[in-house]
Motif scaffolding. Structure first.
Motif, PDB file in Angstrom:
ATOM      1  N   VAL A 142      -8.980  18.345   6.405  1.00 25.53           N
ATOM      2  CA  VAL A 142      -9.167  17.343   5.364  1.00 25.53           C
ATOM      3  C   VAL A 142      -7.947  16.430   5.278  1.00 25.53           C
ATOM      4  O   VAL A 142      -8.073  15.211   5.138  1.00 25.53           O
ATOM      5  CB  VAL A 142      -9.448  18.015   4.005  1.00 25.53           C
ATOM      6  N   SER A 143      -6.756  17.000   5.382  1.00 21.48           N
ATOM      7  CA  SER A 143      -5.532  16.192   5.353  1.00 21.48           C
ATOM      8  C   SER A 143      -5.511  15.203   6.513  1.00 21.48           C
ATOM      9  O   SER A 143      -5.113  14.043   6.358  1.00 21.48           O
ATOM     10  CB  SER A 143      -4.298  17.103   5.421  1.00 21.48           C
ATOM     11  N   ASN A 144      -5.960  15.662   7.696  1.00 14.09           N
ATOM     12  CA  ASN A 144      -6.031  14.780   8.855  1.00 14.09           C
ATOM     13  C   ASN A 144      -7.042  13.660   8.630  1.00 14.09           C
ATOM     14  O   ASN A 144      -6.797  12.497   8.993  1.00 14.09           O
ATOM     15  CB  ASN A 144      -6.406  15.587  10.099  1.00 14.09           C
ATOM     16  N   ALA A 145      -8.183  14.000   8.009  1.00 14.00           N
ATOM     17  CA  ALA A 145      -9.207  12.988   7.722  1.00 14.00           C
ATOM     18  C   ALA A 145      -8.675  11.951   6.742  1.00 14.00           C
ATOM     19  O   ALA A 145      -8.937  10.749   6.888  1.00 14.00           O
ATOM     20  CB  ALA A 145     -10.459  13.660   7.164  1.00 14.00           C
ATOM     21  N   VAL A 146      -7.916  12.404   5.748  1.00 12.85           N
ATOM     22  CA  VAL A 146      -7.342  11.478   4.778  1.00 12.85           C
ATOM     23  C   VAL A 146      -6.353  10.541   5.471  1.00 12.85           C
ATOM     24  O   VAL A 146      -6.303   9.333   5.175  1.00 12.85           O
ATOM     25  CB  VAL A 146      -6.658  12.248   3.629  1.00 12.85           C
ATOM     26  N   ALA A 147      -5.571  11.085   6.403  1.00 14.20           N
ATOM     27  CA  ALA A 147      -4.624  10.240   7.149  1.00 14.20           C
ATOM     28  C   ALA A 147      -5.369   9.176   7.944  1.00 14.20           C
ATOM     29  O   ALA A 147      -4.935   8.010   8.017  1.00 14.20           O
ATOM     30  CB  ALA A 147      -3.786  11.113   8.084  1.00 14.20           C
ATOM     31  N   ARG A 148      -6.508   9.534   8.539  1.00 12.57           N
ATOM     32  CA  ARG A 148      -7.305   8.558   9.294  1.00 12.57           C
ATOM     33  C   ARG A 148      -7.943   7.526   8.355  1.00 12.57           C
ATOM     34  O   ARG A 148      -8.081   6.350   8.709  1.00 12.57           O
ATOM     35  CB  ARG A 148      -8.370   9.290  10.097  1.00 12.57           C
ATOM     36  N   LEU A 149      -8.326   7.962   7.173  1.00 15.78           N
ATOM     37  CA  LEU A 149      -8.881   7.037   6.180  1.00 15.78           C
ATOM     38  C   LEU A 149      -7.847   5.993   5.769  1.00 15.78           C
ATOM     39  O   LEU A 149      -8.174   4.820   5.568  1.00 15.78           O
ATOM     40  CB  LEU A 149      -9.359   7.811   4.948  1.00 15.78           C
ATOM     41  N   LYS A 150      -6.593   6.428   5.641  1.00 16.74           N
ATOM     42  CA  LYS A 150      -5.528   5.491   5.269  1.00 16.74           C
ATOM     43  C   LYS A 150      -5.377   4.390   6.307  1.00 16.74           C
ATOM     44  O   LYS A 150      -5.154   3.221   5.978  1.00 16.74           O
ATOM     45  CB  LYS A 150      -4.211   6.257   5.099  1.00 16.74           C
ATOM     46  N   VAL A 151      -5.520   4.769   7.588  1.00 11.56           N
ATOM     47  CA  VAL A 151      -5.440   3.783   8.661  1.00 11.56           C
ATOM     48  C   VAL A 151      -6.664   2.868   8.616  1.00 11.56           C
ATOM     49  O   VAL A 151      -6.556   1.644   8.762  1.00 11.56           O
ATOM     50  CB  VAL A 151      -5.343   4.489  10.029  1.00 11.56           C
ATOM     51  N   MET A 152      -7.852   3.469   8.401  1.00  7.50           N
ATOM     52  CA  MET A 152      -9.096   2.700   8.384  1.00  7.50           C
ATOM     53  C   MET A 152      -9.066   1.614   7.323  1.00  7.50           C
ATOM     54  O   MET A 152      -9.463   0.471   7.561  1.00  7.50           O
ATOM     55  CB  MET A 152     -10.288   3.631   8.122  1.00  7.50           C
ATOM     56  N   PHE A 153      -8.576   1.959   6.123  1.00  5.94           N
ATOM     57  CA  PHE A 153      -8.606   1.012   5.010  1.00  5.94           C
ATOM     58  C   PHE A 153      -7.264   0.320   4.777  1.00  5.94           C
ATOM     59  O   PHE A 153      -7.127  -0.448   3.829  1.00  5.94           O
ATOM     60  CB  PHE A 153      -9.054   1.728   3.729  1.00  5.94           C
ATOM     61  N   ASN A 154      -6.266   0.659   5.612  1.00  2.00           N
ATOM     62  CA  ASN A 154      -4.962   0.018   5.509  1.00  2.00           C
ATOM     63  C   ASN A 154      -4.390   0.133   4.097  1.00  2.00           C
ATOM     64  O   ASN A 154      -3.934  -0.837   3.491  1.00  2.00           O
ATOM     65  CB  ASN A 154      -5.055  -1.468   5.916  1.00  2.00           C
ATOM     66  N   ASP A 155      -4.463   1.364   3.566  1.00  7.46           N
ATOM     67  CA  ASP A 155      -3.961   1.611   2.215  1.00  7.46           C
ATOM     68  C   ASP A 155      -3.609   3.089   2.118  1.00  7.46           C
ATOM     69  O   ASP A 155      -4.213   3.932   2.801  1.00  7.46           O
ATOM     70  CB  ASP A 155      -5.034   1.264   1.169  1.00  7.46           C
ATOM     71  N   ASP A 156      -2.663   3.434   1.241  1.00 10.49           N
ATOM     72  CA  ASP A 156      -2.297   4.840   1.058  1.00 10.49           C
ATOM     73  C   ASP A 156      -3.451   5.670   0.489  1.00 10.49           C
ATOM     74  O   ASP A 156      -3.536   6.871   0.725  1.00 10.49           O
ATOM     75  CB  ASP A 156      -1.092   4.954   0.113  1.00 10.49           C
ATOM     76  N   LEU A 157      -4.315   5.031  -0.287  1.00 12.35           N
ATOM     77  CA  LEU A 157      -5.504   5.642  -0.907  1.00 12.35           C
ATOM     78  C   LEU A 157      -5.176   6.728  -1.919  1.00 12.35           C
ATOM     79  O   LEU A 157      -5.705   6.734  -3.027  1.00 12.35           O
ATOM     80  CB  LEU A 157      -6.464   6.201   0.161  1.00 12.35           C
ATOM     81  N   PHE A 158      -4.296   7.684  -1.560  1.00 11.23           N
ATOM     82  CA  PHE A 158      -3.954   8.777  -2.472  1.00 11.23           C
ATOM     83  C   PHE A 158      -2.443   8.999  -2.469  1.00 11.23           C
ATOM     84  O   PHE A 158      -1.800   8.954  -1.427  1.00 11.23           O
ATOM     85  CB  PHE A 158      -4.657  10.078  -2.057  1.00 11.23           C
ATOM     86  N   VAL A 159      -1.895   9.214  -3.652  1.00 15.90           N
ATOM     87  CA  VAL A 159      -0.471   9.534  -3.789  1.00 15.90           C
ATOM     88  C   VAL A 159      -0.342  10.847  -4.549  1.00 15.90           C
ATOM     89  O   VAL A 159      -1.224  11.216  -5.335  1.00 15.90           O
ATOM     90  CB  VAL A 159       0.280   8.409  -4.533  1.00 15.90           C
ATOM     91  N   ARG A 160       0.713  11.575  -4.298  1.00 14.61           N
ATOM     92  CA  ARG A 160       0.917  12.867  -4.959  1.00 14.61           C
ATOM     93  C   ARG A 160       1.094  12.669  -6.458  1.00 14.61           C
ATOM     94  O   ARG A 160       1.791  11.771  -6.912  1.00 14.61           O
ATOM     95  CB  ARG A 160       2.127  13.589  -4.380  1.00 14.61           C
ATOM     96  N   TYR A 161       0.471  13.563  -7.227  1.00 15.98           N
ATOM     97  CA  TYR A 161       0.562  13.496  -8.691  1.00 15.98           C
ATOM     98  C   TYR A 161       0.493  14.923  -9.215  1.00 15.98           C
ATOM     99  O   TYR A 161      -0.569  15.540  -9.224  1.00 15.98           O
ATOM    100  CB  TYR A 161      -0.585  12.658  -9.262  1.00 15.98           C
ATOM    101  N   GLY A 162       1.656  15.465  -9.647  1.00 14.42           N
ATOM    102  CA  GLY A 162       1.699  16.855 -10.092  1.00 14.42           C
ATOM    103  C   GLY A 162       1.314  17.782  -8.950  1.00 14.42           C
ATOM    104  O   GLY A 162       1.836  17.688  -7.834  1.00 14.42           O
ATOM    105  N   ARG A 163       0.354  18.664  -9.211  1.00 14.59           N
ATOM    106  CA  ARG A 163      -0.113  19.585  -8.173  1.00 14.59           C
ATOM    107  C   ARG A 163      -1.286  19.022  -7.383  1.00 14.59           C
ATOM    108  O   ARG A 163      -1.780  19.660  -6.454  1.00 14.59           O
ATOM    109  CB  ARG A 163      -0.540  20.916  -8.812  1.00 14.59           C
ATOM    110  N   GLY A 164      -1.719  17.840  -7.755  1.00 12.94           N
ATOM    111  CA  GLY A 164      -2.847  17.240  -7.055  1.00 12.94           C
ATOM    112  C   GLY A 164      -2.477  15.887  -6.490  1.00 12.94           C
ATOM    113  O   GLY A 164      -1.317  15.636  -6.136  1.00 12.94           O
ATOM    114  N   ILE A 165      -3.461  15.033  -6.392  1.00 10.54           N
ATOM    115  CA  ILE A 165      -3.241  13.679  -5.899  1.00 10.54           C
ATOM    116  C   ILE A 165      -3.936  12.694  -6.827  1.00 10.54           C
ATOM    117  O   ILE A 165      -4.845  13.067  -7.580  1.00 10.54           O
ATOM    118  CB  ILE A 165      -3.766  13.505  -4.462  1.00 10.54           C
ATOM    119  N   GLN A 166      -3.496  11.463  -6.751  1.00 11.19           N
ATOM    120  CA  GLN A 166      -4.062  10.424  -7.599  1.00 11.19           C
ATOM    121  C   GLN A 166      -4.474   9.242  -6.731  1.00 11.19           C
ATOM    122  O   GLN A 166      -3.716   8.815  -5.859  1.00 11.19           O
ATOM    123  CB  GLN A 166      -3.023   9.985  -8.628  1.00 11.19           C
TER     124      GLN A 166
END
Length: 315
Positions: free
Chosen positions: A53-77
């Motif tokens: 899933v982490s790898n898929a999120v990294a590929r999504l960031k490239v696809m949309f040219n955006d960070d998409l998710f940033v760390r927030y506490g124990r999760g992400i935002q």
């Protein structure tokens, strides 16, 4: 004309090739991560490993040219761009899912969270029934109820950031669906020691009193439908954020207020209020369950719509 046609023919394959180069499976990962805002929980829901899933999120960031998710506490935002994408992506995925053979919804194994907007004072009447019904029927499904409703509600329903709205407002646009749940009878409430209020109130006396109402917002307010006339608005002395606070103020003043009979009867004794019928006016208000037509074939939404309807029958 021929040059224009040639231009279209040369550009169309380029767009199709671009789409073929996109791994559309990444969109299901994006949808899960957006819903849960936690990589581990998204992996569990998708039946994938956390690194995958982490790898898929990294590929999504490239696809949309955006960070998409940033760390927030124990999760992400999610970033603003991710929030903008969520509605259209989720709607597109749902359209595909609706057409797959055997598409279904099992509340016993689903981990889906439904988001429902419910306007005051209906939250006081329905929230406990809805929560208890879900706890009884499902071990995996959860629901998030919110009473904050604003002009953005149509957008939220259209892109399924919110699946349903329960309110006294009927959506008139053709792409929205409305189901009448029940009718509320309206009554007038006033302090027991009010010098001019009696069980034999008339329209003339009613229009001479000072009125307390909920804020006159067309999406949120219980009161707005009855005070559209500028002449009636001139009667308003107090605007509260919910009907219970309105009734509490009325109990301590010479003001009057319109409220549903069930709310008046459940609080009249505690607040020392008189409850007066309203035979001279349209004294019934319909409660509606509303949703966007794009979610009508969603098996999960169909299940939730049935559950919400059943909760009303138990009132």
């Amino acid at each position: 004309m021929s040059d224009f046609t040639t231009e279209i023919k040369t550009k169309q394959p380029e767009a199709e090739t671009h789409l073929r180069n996109v791994d559309l499976n990444l969109l299901t990962v994006f949808d899960a991560v957006m819903q849960l805002q936690n990589i581990t929980r998204a992996a569990n829901m998708l039946g994938m490993s956390q690194p995958a899933v982490s790898n898929a999120v990294a590929r999504l960031k490239v696809m949309f040219n955006d960070d998409l998710f940033v760390r927030y506490g124990r999760g992400i935002q999610p970033t603003m761009r991710a929030r903008q994408l969520f509605g259209p992506v989720r709607q597109a995925l749902q359209l595909v899912m609706n057409e797959l053979p055997g598409a279904g919804f099992d509340p016993n194994i689903s981990m889906r969270q439904f988001n429902v907007a419910i306007c005051s004072p209906l939250d006081k009447r329905l929230t406990s029934q809805v929560l208890n019904a879900i706890d009884t029927l499902s071990t995996g499904v959860s629901i998030k109820l919110q009473t904050i409703v604003n002009d953005n509600i149509e957008h939220q329903l259209r892109y399924q950031n919110i699946e349903f709205m329960i309110s006294y407002r009927k959506f008139e646009r053709a792409d929205f669906c409305n189901q009448a749940l029940f009718n509320d009878e309206l009554v007038l409430v006033a302090a027991k020691n009010h010098p001019r209020i009696s069980p034999h109130m008339s329209d003339e006396k009613y229009l001479k009193e000072k009125h307390a109402v909920m804020v006159l917002d067309r999406f949120y307010s219980f009161s707005s439908a009855y005070y559209d006339d500028p002449e009636l608005q001139s009667l308003i002395t107090y605007q509260g954020t919910d009907l219970f606070s309105v009734m509490e103020i009325v109990s301590k003043t010479d003001m009057v207020a319109l409220v549903p009979r069930w709310l008046a009867q459940s609080n009249a004794g505690m607040l020392n209020l008189s409850v007066i019928p309203l035979p001279w006016m349209k004294n019934h208000l319909t409660c509606y369950l509303s949703w966007h037509e794009s979610s009508s074939k969603d098996k999960g939404n169909m299940w939730m719509k049935s559950l919400l309807s059943q909760c009303v029958l138990s009132l």
